[in-house]
Design a protein around this motif. Sequence first.
Motif, PDB file in Angstrom:
ATOM      1  N   ILE A  11       4.344  10.320  -3.009  1.00  0.00           N
ATOM      2  CA  ILE A  11       3.306   9.784  -3.661  1.00  0.00           C
ATOM      3  C   ILE A  11       2.748   8.531  -3.144  1.00  0.00           C
ATOM      4  O   ILE A  11       3.499   7.589  -2.707  1.00  0.00           O
ATOM      5  CB  ILE A  11       3.386   9.674  -5.270  1.00  0.00           C
ATOM      6  CG1 ILE A  11       3.670  10.767  -5.916  1.00  0.00           C
ATOM      7  CG2 ILE A  11       2.200   8.885  -5.719  1.00  0.00           C
ATOM      8  CD1 ILE A  11       2.520  11.781  -5.866  1.00  0.00           C
ATOM      9  N   LEU A  12       1.668   8.538  -2.600  1.00  0.00           N
ATOM     10  CA  LEU A  12       1.031   7.314  -1.714  1.00  0.00           C
ATOM     11  C   LEU A  12      -0.131   6.653  -2.842  1.00  0.00           C
ATOM     12  O   LEU A  12      -1.045   7.716  -3.440  1.00  0.00           O
ATOM     13  CB  LEU A  12       0.296   7.483  -0.652  1.00  0.00           C
ATOM     14  CG  LEU A  12       1.163   8.194   0.538  1.00  0.00           C
ATOM     15  CD1 LEU A  12       0.402   8.541   1.799  1.00  0.00           C
ATOM     16  CD2 LEU A  12       2.467   7.413   0.922  1.00  0.00           C
ATOM     17  N   SER A  13      -0.227   5.290  -2.987  1.00  0.00           N
ATOM     18  CA  SER A  13      -1.250   4.940  -3.817  1.00  0.00           C
ATOM     19  C   SER A  13      -1.391   3.365  -3.154  1.00  0.00           C
ATOM     20  O   SER A  13      -0.692   2.686  -3.134  1.00  0.00           O
ATOM     21  CB  SER A  13      -0.844   4.791  -5.384  1.00  0.00           C
ATOM     22  OG  SER A  13      -1.894   4.328  -6.096  1.00  0.00           O
ATOM     23  N   ASN A  14      -2.734   3.266  -3.340  1.00  0.00           N
ATOM     24  CA  ASN A  14      -3.335   1.761  -3.012  1.00  0.00           C
ATOM     25  C   ASN A  14      -3.148   0.820  -4.134  1.00  0.00           C
ATOM     26  O   ASN A  14      -3.650   1.255  -5.409  1.00  0.00           O
ATOM     27  CB  ASN A  14      -4.619   1.732  -2.532  1.00  0.00           C
ATOM     28  CG  ASN A  14      -5.177   0.260  -2.430  1.00  0.00           C
ATOM     29  OD1 ASN A  14      -4.527  -0.628  -1.986  1.00  0.00           O
ATOM     30  ND2 ASN A  14      -6.406   0.323  -2.641  1.00  0.00           N
ATOM     31  N   VAL A  15      -2.405  -0.118  -4.353  1.00  0.00           N
ATOM     32  CA  VAL A  15      -2.047  -0.894  -5.608  1.00  0.00           C
ATOM     33  C   VAL A  15      -2.434  -2.157  -5.477  1.00  0.00           C
ATOM     34  O   VAL A  15      -2.158  -3.007  -4.618  1.00  0.00           O
ATOM     35  CB  VAL A  15      -0.422  -0.898  -6.121  1.00  0.00           C
ATOM     36  CG1 VAL A  15      -0.193  -1.755  -7.165  1.00  0.00           C
ATOM     37  CG2 VAL A  15       0.012   0.619  -6.102  1.00  0.00           C
ATOM     38  N   LEU A  16      -3.166  -2.833  -6.301  1.00  0.00           N
ATOM     39  CA  LEU A  16      -3.832  -4.364  -6.644  1.00  0.00           C
ATOM     40  C   LEU A  16      -2.432  -4.998  -7.215  1.00  0.00           C
ATOM     41  O   LEU A  16      -2.320  -4.823  -8.497  1.00  0.00           O
ATOM     42  CB  LEU A  16      -5.029  -4.274  -6.980  1.00  0.00           C
ATOM     43  CG  LEU A  16      -5.183  -5.940  -7.427  1.00  0.00           C
ATOM     44  CD1 LEU A  16      -5.544  -6.755  -5.964  1.00  0.00           C
ATOM     45  CD2 LEU A  16      -6.788  -6.045  -8.368  1.00  0.00           C
ATOM     46  N   ASP A  17      -1.836  -5.925  -6.463  1.00  0.00           N
ATOM     47  CA  ASP A  17      -0.994  -6.826  -7.176  1.00  0.00           C
ATOM     48  C   ASP A  17      -1.627  -8.062  -7.437  1.00  0.00           C
ATOM     49  O   ASP A  17      -2.331  -8.939  -6.936  1.00  0.00           O
ATOM     50  CB  ASP A  17       0.026  -7.446  -6.154  1.00  0.00           C
ATOM     51  CG  ASP A  17       0.997  -8.361  -6.551  1.00  0.00           C
ATOM     52  OD1 ASP A  17       0.792  -9.152  -7.660  1.00  0.00           O
ATOM     53  OD2 ASP A  17       2.048  -8.343  -5.889  1.00  0.00           O
ATOM     54  N   GLY A  18      -2.103  -8.192  -8.944  1.00  0.00           N
ATOM     55  CA  GLY A  18      -2.877  -9.152  -9.500  1.00  0.00           C
ATOM     56  C   GLY A  18      -2.472 -10.413  -9.432  1.00  0.00           C
ATOM     57  O   GLY A  18      -3.053 -11.347  -9.624  1.00  0.00           O
ATOM     58  N   ASP A  19      -0.927 -10.610  -9.493  1.00  0.00           N
ATOM     59  CA  ASP A  19      -0.309 -11.993  -9.177  1.00  0.00           C
ATOM     60  C   ASP A  19      -0.625 -12.660  -8.086  1.00  0.00           C
ATOM     61  O   ASP A  19      -0.906 -13.751  -7.783  1.00  0.00           O
ATOM     62  CB  ASP A  19       1.160 -11.697  -9.691  1.00  0.00           C
ATOM     63  CG  ASP A  19       1.493 -11.299 -11.078  1.00  0.00           C
ATOM     64  OD1 ASP A  19       0.738 -11.873 -11.835  1.00  0.00           O
ATOM     65  OD2 ASP A  19       2.274 -10.742 -11.207  1.00  0.00           O
TER      66      ASP A  19
ATOM     67  N   ASN B  95      -3.398  -6.278  -2.094  1.00  0.00           N
ATOM     68  CA  ASN B  95      -3.257  -4.817  -2.299  1.00  0.00           C
ATOM     69  C   ASN B  95      -2.048  -4.599  -1.327  1.00  0.00           C
ATOM     70  O   ASN B  95      -1.767  -5.121  -0.270  1.00  0.00           O
ATOM     71  CB  ASN B  95      -4.369  -4.028  -1.787  1.00  0.00           C
ATOM     72  CG  ASN B  95      -5.321  -3.997  -2.726  1.00  0.00           C
ATOM     73  OD1 ASN B  95      -6.291  -5.160  -2.953  1.00  0.00           O
ATOM     74  ND2 ASN B  95      -5.778  -3.143  -3.553  1.00  0.00           N
ATOM     75  N   TYR B  96      -1.380  -3.482  -1.585  1.00  0.00           N
ATOM     76  CA  TYR B  96      -0.437  -2.815  -1.175  1.00  0.00           C
ATOM     77  C   TYR B  96      -0.633  -1.248  -1.106  1.00  0.00           C
ATOM     78  O   TYR B  96      -0.990  -0.819  -2.038  1.00  0.00           O
ATOM     79  CB  TYR B  96       1.010  -3.454  -1.219  1.00  0.00           C
ATOM     80  CG  TYR B  96       1.688  -3.288  -2.662  1.00  0.00           C
ATOM     81  CD1 TYR B  96       2.284  -1.996  -3.178  1.00  0.00           C
ATOM     82  CD2 TYR B  96       1.358  -4.116  -3.701  1.00  0.00           C
ATOM     83  CE1 TYR B  96       2.573  -1.861  -4.418  1.00  0.00           C
ATOM     84  CE2 TYR B  96       1.814  -3.868  -5.090  1.00  0.00           C
ATOM     85  CZ  TYR B  96       2.386  -2.790  -5.266  1.00  0.00           C
ATOM     86  OH  TYR B  96       2.781  -2.474  -6.842  1.00  0.00           O
ATOM     87  N   LEU B  97       0.414  -0.801  -0.128  1.00  0.00           N
ATOM     88  CA  LEU B  97       0.532   0.771  -0.214  1.00  0.00           C
ATOM     89  C   LEU B  97       1.906   0.897  -0.729  1.00  0.00           C
ATOM     90  O   LEU B  97       2.744   0.525  -0.315  1.00  0.00           O
ATOM     91  CB  LEU B  97       0.423   1.322   1.178  1.00  0.00           C
ATOM     92  CG  LEU B  97       1.054   2.741   1.356  1.00  0.00           C
ATOM     93  CD1 LEU B  97      -0.122   3.964   0.626  1.00  0.00           C
ATOM     94  CD2 LEU B  97       0.939   3.376   2.846  1.00  0.00           C
ATOM     95  N   LEU B  98       1.818   1.758  -1.982  1.00  0.00           N
ATOM     96  CA  LEU B  98       2.969   2.313  -2.483  1.00  0.00           C
ATOM     97  C   LEU B  98       3.470   3.409  -2.181  1.00  0.00           C
ATOM     98  O   LEU B  98       2.761   4.308  -2.097  1.00  0.00           O
ATOM     99  CB  LEU B  98       2.791   2.168  -3.920  1.00  0.00           C
ATOM    100  CG  LEU B  98       3.724   2.493  -4.929  1.00  0.00           C
ATOM    101  CD1 LEU B  98       5.107   1.719  -4.994  1.00  0.00           C
ATOM    102  CD2 LEU B  98       3.270   2.597  -6.466  1.00  0.00           C
TER     103      LEU B  98
END
Length: 143
Positions: A103-111, A115-118
């Motif tokens: 599974i690939l997902s673009n994730v926003l790291d709010g801290d 963003n990163y690719l998960l």
Amino acid sequence: YLNITAGSVKVEPFEAKTPLADFMNKLDLPIINEKYRSKRYCIFYGNIVSFNSSSPANGSIPLVKKNVCVPGSDKLWTRPNHFAGEPNFVADPNGTHEDDGVILSNVLDGDRGLNYLLILDARTFQEINTAYMPTWIPYGFHG
């Protein structure tokens, strides 16, 4: 369940026995292994956008693996203050099971404000790797 041969439709609601199971039934943006398109399948993936204070993932947008054939086997990926975009399933070309792939997902790291690719193992739902971008990407779906 649609039975074209018999000309019948059977509706079976997802009966949640726990608050977490109920939460897992509120999935958005579902995807499947495309090898199973127009075939009987058990597994689909998506995310849950719920900012209800009683949410088990309050303060994040998690990813979910839902198995409608094996009750109680659903999986959840979440991190506080991380907001996952729409998941994408990439099948293992040599896979023999419905959930062989990633599974690939673009994730926003709010801290961190980045963003990163998960990359998740689609079977175990464990992280394989992440790759941070040098900037943030505006949050949205269909990425």
